[in-house]
Design an enzyme around this catalytic site. Structure first.
Site, PDB file in Angstrom:
ATOM      1  N   LYS A   1       1.019  -1.215   0.008  1.00 57.22           N
ATOM      2  CA  LYS A   1       0.025  -0.017  -0.023  1.00 57.22           C
ATOM      3  C   LYS A   1       0.922   1.047   0.046  1.00 57.22           C
ATOM      4  O   LYS A   1       2.063   1.031   0.628  1.00 57.22           O
ATOM      5  CB  LYS A   1      -0.793  -0.083   1.375  1.00 57.22           C
ATOM      6  CG  LYS A   1      -2.157   1.035   0.981  1.00 57.22           C
ATOM      7  CD  LYS A   1      -3.205   0.283   0.234  1.00 57.22           C
ATOM      8  CE  LYS A   1      -4.293   0.983   0.238  1.00 57.22           C
ATOM      9  NZ  LYS A   1      -5.623   0.137  -0.305  1.00 57.22           N
TER      10      LYS A   1
HETATM   11  P1  NAD Z   1     -12.844   7.709  -3.098  1.00 53.72           P
HETATM   12  O1  NAD Z   1     -11.994   8.687  -2.722  1.00 53.72           O
HETATM   13  O2  NAD Z   1     -13.244   7.580  -4.363  1.00 53.72           O
HETATM   14  O3  NAD Z   1     -14.124   7.936  -2.124  1.00 53.72           O
HETATM   15  C1  NAD Z   1     -14.227   8.205  -0.807  1.00 53.72           C
HETATM   16  C2  NAD Z   1     -15.640   8.377  -0.446  1.00 53.72           C
HETATM   17  O4  NAD Z   1     -15.662   8.523   1.019  1.00 53.72           O
HETATM   18  C3  NAD Z   1     -16.002   9.921  -0.665  1.00 53.72           C
HETATM   19  O5  NAD Z   1     -17.481   9.905  -1.152  1.00 53.72           O
HETATM   20  C4  NAD Z   1     -15.848  10.699   0.395  1.00 53.72           C
HETATM   21  O6  NAD Z   1     -16.636  11.968   0.424  1.00 53.72           O
HETATM   22  C5  NAD Z   1     -16.142   9.790   1.501  1.00 53.72           C
HETATM   23  N1  NAD Z   1     -15.578  10.169   3.002  1.00 53.72           N
HETATM   24  C6  NAD Z   1     -14.443  10.528   3.291  1.00 53.72           C
HETATM   25  N2  NAD Z   1     -14.416  10.688   4.574  1.00 53.72           N
HETATM   26  C7  NAD Z   1     -15.826  10.525   5.077  1.00 53.72           C
HETATM   27  C8  NAD Z   1     -16.418  10.794   6.219  1.00 53.72           C
HETATM   28  N3  NAD Z   1     -15.670  11.224   7.135  1.00 53.72           N
HETATM   29  N4  NAD Z   1     -17.644  10.472   6.201  1.00 53.72           N
HETATM   30  C9  NAD Z   1     -18.587  10.224   5.188  1.00 53.72           C
HETATM   31  N5  NAD Z   1     -17.904   9.957   4.062  1.00 53.72           N
HETATM   32  C10 NAD Z   1     -16.617  10.248   4.001  1.00 53.72           C
HETATM   33  O7  NAD Z   1     -12.288   6.274  -2.496  1.00 53.72           O
HETATM   34  P2  NAD Z   1     -12.606   4.701  -2.977  1.00 53.72           P
HETATM   35  O8  NAD Z   1     -11.683   4.238  -4.027  1.00 53.72           O
HETATM   36  O9  NAD Z   1     -14.297   4.642  -3.184  1.00 53.72           O
HETATM   37  O10 NAD Z   1     -12.295   3.953  -1.462  1.00 53.72           O
HETATM   38  C11 NAD Z   1     -13.386   3.874  -0.461  1.00 53.72           C
HETATM   39  C12 NAD Z   1     -12.826   2.614   0.282  1.00 53.72           C
HETATM   40  O11 NAD Z   1     -12.842   1.537  -0.309  1.00 53.72           O
HETATM   41  C13 NAD Z   1     -11.596   3.158   1.001  1.00 53.72           C
HETATM   42  O12 NAD Z   1     -11.368   2.386   2.251  1.00 53.72           O
HETATM   43  C14 NAD Z   1     -10.891   2.064  -0.052  1.00 53.72           C
HETATM   44  O13 NAD Z   1      -9.368   1.816   0.562  1.00 53.72           O
HETATM   45  C15 NAD Z   1     -11.682   0.987  -0.262  1.00 53.72           C
HETATM   46  N6  NAD Z   1     -11.302   0.340  -1.303  1.00 53.72           N
HETATM   47  C16 NAD Z   1     -11.239   0.937  -2.703  1.00 53.72           C
HETATM   48  C17 NAD Z   1     -11.059   0.142  -3.808  1.00 53.72           C
HETATM   49  C18 NAD Z   1     -10.977   0.598  -5.041  1.00 53.72           C
HETATM   50  O14 NAD Z   1     -10.709  -0.110  -6.079  1.00 53.72           O
HETATM   51  N7  NAD Z   1     -11.018   2.080  -5.311  1.00 53.72           N
HETATM   52  C19 NAD Z   1     -10.659  -1.332  -3.705  1.00 53.72           C
HETATM   53  C20 NAD Z   1     -10.653  -1.784  -2.380  1.00 53.72           C
HETATM   54  C21 NAD Z   1     -10.954  -1.083  -1.331  1.00 53.72           C
END
Ligand code: NAD
Length: 417
Positions: free
Chosen positions: A110
């Protein structure tokens, strides 16, 4: 035991707490346990960024390679003020177990930078990305370590990383995944994590006597993962009734109009203010009664302090490490099953694997083929984890760790540890 849960743990300690519990059940020898728990390589680099307004900002970038027994290191890059070495270690470790749970030939890594992308221009983000890439270049490689998008990074950021890496090493599309499709990205990668969440939700509903069609769904996070999960669940007839993001939340107990909300959020960059529902406090998102609760934002959001208010039949962890061990224990006591992150959100890394294999072959698949293969992988992984849970009488999280640890341990032994 209760004392252990109450003690404030760091993110990496939380992941290791889950790891230890599963490794003990597998009877892994202590010395091997320590080797598999600890990280192989940790980089911390200073980044000086010239902001558009002339200020010079000092930032730190991290890349942690946790365990490479099963293949090259693989994991996302996060841009967020909370990024630090402990958080990156925790997320790298989860990647090791996740890639093993879905049985794809990768280790876990990561990375991230402790910047605030919301305050940065596109030009600043590109400069930061290129500088970060150069500074961790020596640890990267298409057969060594392959980054991908995570919170606040996307296909555009991956294109900059690929381009910067290519300046020194020549054309190397397999150096990152989650790229734009016309730069060698895979069809289906952008929606893959949300679609994987949907596949897992379908199967978990079936296993726990719930009908997905008509089920009330509450989601925290409407970025890449949350928005695609909402779309697929809504398309399958589930009723998404509340969504929160960093700027606010919206609730409509009759069901939010998801296509309209997607269009709103695309334009306004938030769900807040959406006219098709009532404003709701984002801090109270977990209180909304529902069948499926899906944290899809940040880690550490459900703790002993707020988990008591959860009124859901099933929790699906779309985010990484959203529930601390104490809250996890309380949910288990309340008989609310949790489908863990290392299974539920593994769709993203699975299609990243497909992207990497397509890049290495320079031969591309159509979207239907990608999605069919993704469903098969998620289905098999879900089946193996739930079988382990039944066989050993453990929660799904422990079972998923056991499946992953067993595979990593076997690979490490075969290599001569
Ligand atoms: P992103 O940046 O596209 O979206 C994050 C979202 O979380 C946004 O809508 C943001 O406004 C919201 N957010 C942030 N802080 C917040 C809070 N305090 N309260 C409410 N909402 C809040 O990120 P993503 O890629 O969608 O990732 C989201 C989660 O999924 C993370 O934990 C990431 O590690 C995990 N993840 C992502 C992927 C991927 O392919 N992108 C794969 C596996 C896991």
């Amino acid at each position: 035991m209760a004392e252990t849960y109450r003690r404030k743990m760091t993110a990496y300690e939380e992941v290791n707490w889950q790891y230890n519990r599963a490794a003990d059940l597998l009877g892994i020898p202590d010395q091997h346990k320590a080797i598999m728990r600890n990280c192989y390589r940790e980089l911390k680099v200073q980044i000086t960024l010239h902001r558009d307004d002339g200020r010079l900002e000092e930032l730190y970038g991290f890349r942690v390679q946790h365990n490479g027994s099963r293949g090259p290191y693989k994991g996302g890059v996060r841009y967020h003020p909370s990024v630090d070495m402990d958080e990156v270690r925790a997320l790298a470790s989860l990647m090791t177990w996740k890639t093993a749970v879905v049985n794809i030939p990768y280790g876990g890594a990561k990375g991230g930078v402790n910047c605030d992308p919301r305050s940065m221009s596109e030009n600043e983000l590109q400069t930061l990305t290129r500088t970060f890439t150069r500074k961790i270049d020596m640890a990267l490689g298409p057969y060594r370590d392959i980054p991908a998008p995570d919170v606040n990074t996307n296909a555009k950021v991956m294109a900059w990383m690929m381009d910067e890496y290519g300046r020194k090493h020549g054309y190397t599309p397999a150096i990152v995944t989650g790229k734009p499709v016309n730069l060698g990205g895979s069809k289906g990668r952008e929606s893959a994590t949300g679609l994987g969440v949907f596949f897992v939700a379908q199967r978990a509903c079936r296993d726990h006597g719930l009908t997905l069609s008509g089920a009330r769904v509450v989601i925290q996070g409407f970025g890449n993962v949350g928005s695609w999960a909402a779309k697929y669940l809504n398309d399958a007839g589930a009723k998404v009734i509340a969504i929160a993001d960093v700027d606010g939340a919206v609730r409509n107990d009759k069901g939010l109009d998801i296509p309209a909300l997607l269009a709103w959020a695309k334009e306004k960059r938030t769900v807040a203010g959406f006219p098709g529902g009532d404003a709701w406090a984002k801090e109270r998102i977990f209180e909304v009664p529902c069948e499926l609760l899906i944290p899809a934002a940040m880690n550490g959001v459900l703790t002993d302090l707020n988990v008591g208010a959860v009124s859901a039949r099933l929790v699906i962890e779309a985010a990484n490490n959203p529930i601390n061990p104490h809250a996890d224990h309380i949910l288990a006591e309340r008989k609310i099953p949790v489908v863990p992150d290392i299974l539920a959100n593994a769709g993203g890394v699975t299609v990243s694997y497909f992207e990497w294999t397509q890049n290495l072959q320079q031969f591309y698949w159509d979207e239907a083929e990608v999605l069919k293969k993704l469903e098969a992988v998620m289905d098999r992984a879900y089946g193996e984890v739930s079988e382990m849970a039944k066989k050993r009488g453990v929660p799904l999280r422990t079972a998923a760790f056991m499946v992953g640890i067993q595979r990593v341990h076997e690979a490490a032994l075969l290599r001569g540890i």
